[in-house]
Design an enzyme around this catalytic site. Sequence first.
Site, short mmCIF file in Angstrom:
data_model
loop_
_atom_site.label_atom_id
_atom_site.label_comp_id
_atom_site.label_asym_id
_atom_site.label_seq_id
_atom_site.Cartn_x
_atom_site.Cartn_y
_atom_site.Cartn_z
N GLY A 73 36.35 37.52 47.59
CA GLY A 73 35.70 38.82 47.58
C GLY A 73 34.67 38.92 46.47
O GLY A 73 33.58 39.48 46.65
N THR A 74 35.00 38.36 45.31
CA THR A 74 34.09 38.44 44.16
C THR A 74 32.76 37.77 44.48
O THR A 74 31.69 38.32 44.21
CB THR A 74 34.74 37.79 42.92
OG1 THR A 74 35.96 38.49 42.65
CG2 THR A 74 33.84 37.84 41.72
N ASN A 152 40.91 50.03 45.44
CA ASN A 152 42.08 49.18 45.21
C ASN A 152 43.19 49.88 44.42
O ASN A 152 44.34 49.50 44.51
CB ASN A 152 41.68 47.89 44.50
CG ASN A 152 40.64 48.10 43.41
OD1 ASN A 152 39.57 48.64 43.68
ND2 ASN A 152 40.95 47.69 42.20
N GLN A 180 39.79 45.87 50.27
CA GLN A 180 41.08 46.57 50.31
C GLN A 180 41.29 47.35 51.60
O GLN A 180 42.36 47.94 51.79
CB GLN A 180 41.21 47.52 49.11
CG GLN A 180 41.36 46.80 47.78
CD GLN A 180 42.68 46.05 47.64
OE1 GLN A 180 43.62 46.23 48.43
NE2 GLN A 180 42.77 45.20 46.64
N SER A 200 38.20 39.54 51.82
CA SER A 200 38.86 38.44 51.12
C SER A 200 40.17 38.09 51.82
O SER A 200 40.92 38.99 52.23
CB SER A 200 39.14 38.88 49.68
OG SER A 200 39.83 37.88 48.99
N ALA A 201 40.46 36.79 51.92
CA ALA A 201 41.63 36.36 52.70
C ALA A 201 42.96 36.71 52.05
O ALA A 201 43.92 37.08 52.73
CB ALA A 201 41.56 34.84 52.90
N HIS A 202 43.03 36.62 50.70
CA HIS A 202 44.36 36.72 50.09
C HIS A 202 44.92 38.14 50.05
O HIS A 202 46.07 38.34 49.66
CB HIS A 202 44.38 36.07 48.69
CG HIS A 202 43.70 36.85 47.60
ND1 HIS A 202 44.41 37.54 46.65
CD2 HIS A 202 42.40 37.03 47.29
CE1 HIS A 202 43.56 38.10 45.79
NE2 HIS A 202 42.34 37.79 46.17
N THR A 238 30.43 21.74 50.52
CA THR A 238 31.39 21.41 51.59
C THR A 238 32.41 22.52 51.71
O THR A 238 32.95 23.00 50.71
CB THR A 238 32.07 20.06 51.27
OG1 THR A 238 31.05 19.08 51.12
CG2 THR A 238 33.02 19.65 52.39
N CYS A 326 43.34 43.14 37.85
CA CYS A 326 42.28 42.54 37.05
C CYS A 326 42.25 43.11 35.64
O CYS A 326 41.77 42.46 34.73
CB CYS A 326 40.93 42.74 37.72
SG CYS A 326 40.94 42.20 39.42
N1 PLP Z 1 36.97 43.94 45.74
C1 PLP Z 1 38.12 44.63 45.71
C2 PLP Z 1 38.12 46.07 46.12
C3 PLP Z 1 39.29 44.02 45.28
O1 PLP Z 1 40.42 44.72 45.23
C4 PLP Z 1 39.25 42.66 44.88
C5 PLP Z 1 40.46 41.98 44.37
O2 PLP Z 1 41.26 42.55 43.66
C6 PLP Z 1 38.03 41.98 44.95
C7 PLP Z 1 36.91 42.66 45.39
C8 PLP Z 1 37.90 40.55 44.55
O3 PLP Z 1 38.37 39.70 45.56
P1 PLP Z 1 38.77 38.19 45.22
O4 PLP Z 1 40.07 38.25 44.46
O5 PLP Z 1 38.92 37.53 46.55
O6 PLP Z 1 37.67 37.61 44.42
#
Ligand code: PLP
Length: 385
Positions: A73-74, A152, A180, A200-202, A238, A326
């Site tokens: 996601g970042t 989040n 989220q 984001s996958a996780h 890759t 975070c």
């Molecule tokens: N954006 C939001 C709203 C999130 O909650 C998060 C992760 O906590 C991210 C972005 C970042 O995603 P990633 O952990 O896959 O970099």
Amino acid sequence: MIERQVYLDNNATTPLLPEVLQAMMPLLTEHFGNPSSAHGWGRRVRVLVDEARRNVATLIGARPSTVLFTSGGTEADNLALRGVAALRPGTHIVTTAIEHHAVLEGAKALEHEGLVRLSVVPVGADGVVSAEAIVDALEPDTGLVSVMLANNETGALQPVAQIAAACRRRQILMHTDAVQAAGKHPIDVEQLGVDLLSISAHKIGGPKGVGALYLRPGLKLNPLHHGGNQERGLRPGTENTAGIVGFGAAAQLAKANLDEECLRLKSLRDGFERELLRRVDGVRVNGPQEGRVPNTSSLTIRDVEAEALLLMLDMEGIAISAGSACTTGAMAPSHVLTAMGLSADEAHHTVRLAWGRSNGETDVDYVLDRMVSAIDDLRLLAAAR
Ligand code: PLP
């Protein structure tokens, strides 16, 4: 002796679903080929990556060709912001005070480097930005608006479709961080009317270190890195093939179970909140009553330090969070909560519970019991001081 384990930090990350692990295993063993290779090893993996792209695209109502895989996601957020800024030098960007650091710090860095001008729009006490406030912040040279779909920390849904419509009328690009919202709320890029969208996958039962950016057809973007032609040259290198295939499997499951899972999570979360508020006084739920993703509770608890409650529940095998993952560890109050008007003290008395796939009805009773008694103990201690 810990009686059981209850993981309630699903907004920080989710456990990998067994079906996802199963889908990923061949990529870590016999299907090790490079998808850019023309031989059978490569072609077999290319087929699996393409299938994953279709599944991720389906989750957000997009065409497969509009989905770019990233490292999470970042990176998707940074690629959206920086990619647009590089194409429109000096542009004005509008975002909100409750964005994830990936957007907020990403945008501030661009401003610091002199590449953009930035306006950060405040939110209401319910943690929701008004579309009017965003429109008021637009200027003649605004090139990009970035507003998250679900927050989040509170789960608050933002009026993204309304904002995107206003942007479109002014030919301003609209990005949304839907990290989220995925798997907890329906997402359709056409209905939202956005130009760029991050996931984001996780956060949906997939592996860490893989995400995606949706890019509206025809939209140009500058890459963050330069290299090969992977992901249309916009994200060279890759591919993380196992991660991508896991993401595809998680997206497919999230889409197939969305309605049922949303109802189930809402019933668990709402039942928990109702009972906690009935049994404990001095508890406030942050965020809008309706218009929240169904799994998230942000609770401010009078006379109870969030860190202390987290540690006490951890000893009972229950995982919650104090602020977003975070910022945990740093004692600065959450920027989301302070943007909603909470004092630093209130923010330090705020915890987040985020329910997920692995939780069931019996967890509600267990967590309620342990939480009520931990709150009682902490209040007794506070009173004795
Ligand atoms: N954006 C939001 C709203 C999130 O909650 C998060 C992760 O906590 C991210 C972005 C970042 O995603 P990633 O952990 O896959 O970099």
